[in-house]
Design a protein around this motif. Structure first.
Motif, mmCIF file in Angstrom:
data_model
loop_
_atom_site.group_PDB
_atom_site.id
_atom_site.type_symbol
_atom_site.label_atom_id
_atom_site.label_comp_id
_atom_site.label_asym_id
_atom_site.label_seq_id
_atom_site.Cartn_x
_atom_site.Cartn_y
_atom_site.Cartn_z
ATOM 1 N N SER A 5 0.823 -1.203 0.000
ATOM 2 C CA SER A 5 0.000 0.000 0.000
ATOM 3 C C SER A 5 0.859 1.256 0.000
ATOM 4 O O SER A 5 0.405 2.316 -0.389
ATOM 5 C CB SER A 5 -0.930 0.025 1.216
ATOM 6 N N ARG A 6 2.117 1.115 0.423
ATOM 7 C CA ARG A 6 3.006 2.280 0.526
ATOM 8 C C ARG A 6 4.450 1.829 0.374
ATOM 9 O O ARG A 6 4.856 0.815 0.941
ATOM 10 C CB ARG A 6 2.780 2.931 1.891
ATOM 11 N N VAL A 7 5.225 2.619 -0.377
ATOM 12 C CA VAL A 7 6.655 2.373 -0.539
ATOM 13 C C VAL A 7 7.367 3.685 -0.242
ATOM 14 O O VAL A 7 7.026 4.725 -0.802
ATOM 15 C CB VAL A 7 6.997 1.895 -1.967
ATOM 16 N N GLU A 8 8.338 3.622 0.658
ATOM 17 C CA GLU A 8 9.118 4.800 1.030
ATOM 18 C C GLU A 8 10.587 4.532 0.729
ATOM 19 O O GLU A 8 11.320 4.020 1.574
ATOM 20 C CB GLU A 8 8.942 5.111 2.515
ATOM 21 N N PRO A 9 11.031 4.856 -0.501
ATOM 22 C CA PRO A 9 12.453 4.651 -0.809
ATOM 23 C C PRO A 9 13.293 5.693 -0.081
ATOM 24 O O PRO A 9 12.899 6.851 0.041
ATOM 25 C CB PRO A 9 12.530 4.828 -2.320
ATOM 26 N N GLY A 10 14.420 5.262 0.430
ATOM 27 C CA GLY A 10 15.312 6.177 1.135
ATOM 28 C C GLY A 10 16.747 5.874 0.765
ATOM 29 O O GLY A 10 17.028 5.000 -0.052
ATOM 30 N N VAL A 42 17.556 2.741 3.535
ATOM 31 C CA VAL A 42 16.499 1.773 3.799
ATOM 32 C C VAL A 42 15.286 2.082 2.932
ATOM 33 O O VAL A 42 14.959 3.231 2.699
ATOM 34 C CB VAL A 42 16.121 1.832 5.289
ATOM 35 N N VAL A 43 14.631 1.008 2.459
ATOM 36 C CA VAL A 43 13.348 1.122 1.778
ATOM 37 C C VAL A 43 12.302 0.552 2.726
ATOM 38 O O VAL A 43 12.457 -0.556 3.231
ATOM 39 C CB VAL A 43 13.338 0.333 0.450
ATOM 40 N N VAL A 44 11.246 1.331 2.977
ATOM 41 C CA VAL A 44 10.167 0.882 3.850
ATOM 42 C C VAL A 44 9.018 0.424 2.964
ATOM 43 O O VAL A 44 8.553 1.162 2.097
ATOM 44 C CB VAL A 44 9.683 2.012 4.786
ATOM 45 N N LEU A 45 8.574 -0.818 3.178
ATOM 46 C CA LEU A 45 7.450 -1.388 2.445
ATOM 47 C C LEU A 45 6.319 -1.600 3.433
ATOM 48 O O LEU A 45 6.508 -2.250 4.458
ATOM 49 C CB LEU A 45 7.847 -2.731 1.815
ATOM 50 N N VAL A 46 5.140 -1.057 3.133
ATOM 51 C CA VAL A 46 3.976 -1.197 4.005
ATOM 52 C C VAL A 46 2.902 -1.936 3.221
ATOM 53 O O VAL A 46 2.592 -1.560 2.087
ATOM 54 C CB VAL A 46 3.449 0.174 4.476
ATOM 55 N N THR A 47 2.338 -2.984 3.821
ATOM 56 C CA THR A 47 1.315 -3.780 3.140
ATOM 57 C C THR A 47 -0.082 -3.258 3.461
ATOM 58 O O THR A 47 -0.262 -2.416 4.342
ATOM 59 C CB THR A 47 1.392 -5.264 3.556
ATOM 60 N N GLY A 50 -1.042 -3.383 7.018
ATOM 61 C CA GLY A 50 -0.323 -2.528 7.955
ATOM 62 C C GLY A 50 1.031 -3.067 8.381
ATOM 63 O O GLY A 50 1.671 -2.480 9.252
ATOM 64 N N GLU A 51 1.473 -4.165 7.795
ATOM 65 C CA GLU A 51 2.798 -4.714 8.119
ATOM 66 C C GLU A 51 3.866 -3.810 7.515
ATOM 67 O O GLU A 51 3.697 -3.293 6.426
ATOM 68 C CB GLU A 51 2.947 -6.116 7.543
ATOM 69 N N ARG A 52 4.981 -3.642 8.232
ATOM 70 C CA ARG A 52 6.093 -2.820 7.750
ATOM 71 C C ARG A 52 7.333 -3.695 7.597
ATOM 72 O O ARG A 52 7.681 -4.459 8.495
ATOM 73 C CB ARG A 52 6.411 -1.705 8.738
ATOM 74 N N PHE A 53 7.991 -3.547 6.456
ATOM 75 C CA PHE A 53 9.234 -4.260 6.180
ATOM 76 C C PHE A 53 10.298 -3.221 5.840
ATOM 77 O O PHE A 53 10.020 -2.260 5.126
ATOM 78 C CB PHE A 53 9.063 -5.211 4.997
ATOM 79 N N TYR A 54 11.515 -3.432 6.326
ATOM 80 C CA TYR A 54 12.631 -2.524 6.091
ATOM 81 C C TYR A 54 13.756 -3.311 5.432
ATOM 82 O O TYR A 54 14.220 -4.319 5.989
ATOM 83 C CB TYR A 54 13.127 -1.939 7.415
#
Length: 94
Positions: free
Chosen positions: A48-53, A56-61, A64-68
């Motif tokens: 549902s959300r991708v935060e490239p940095g 670290v890249v944050v992946l949100v499903t 509501g699960e968060r993966f780094y």
């Protein structure tokens, strides 16, 4: 191994909206990311959300699960429409 350019890919997808540094993906898009973990590949489904940095890249499903993960471990992304059930019978016959 060259890492996947997530930002460039996500900007090219019409249904994805940018919110600051994050990309918002609608549920109908059925987005999945593939992450290299040594000899195995992990699939993170229903993003549902991708935060490239930088580090670290944050992946949100959708749940509501968060993966780094480090960006160099992201090796692929898949977009597709979810499979809709056919209008066939529910297993009952006349």
């Amino acid at each position: 191994m060259a890492h996947l350019m997530l930002g460039k890919i996500l900007e090219g997808v019409s249904d994805v909206k940018k919110d600051g540094a994050a990309y918002l993906l609608p549920e109908e898009l059925d987005a999945n990311v593939f992450v290299a973990l040594g000899q195995e590949v992990l699939q993170v489904a229903r993003l549902s959300r991708v935060e490239p940095g930088g580090d670290v890249v944050v992946l949100v499903t959708q749940k509501g699960e968060r993966f780094y993960f480090p960006p160099e471990q992201i090796i692929g992304i898949r977009f597709g429409a979810p499979q809709r059930p056919s209008r066939g019978s529910a297993g009952f016959s006349r």
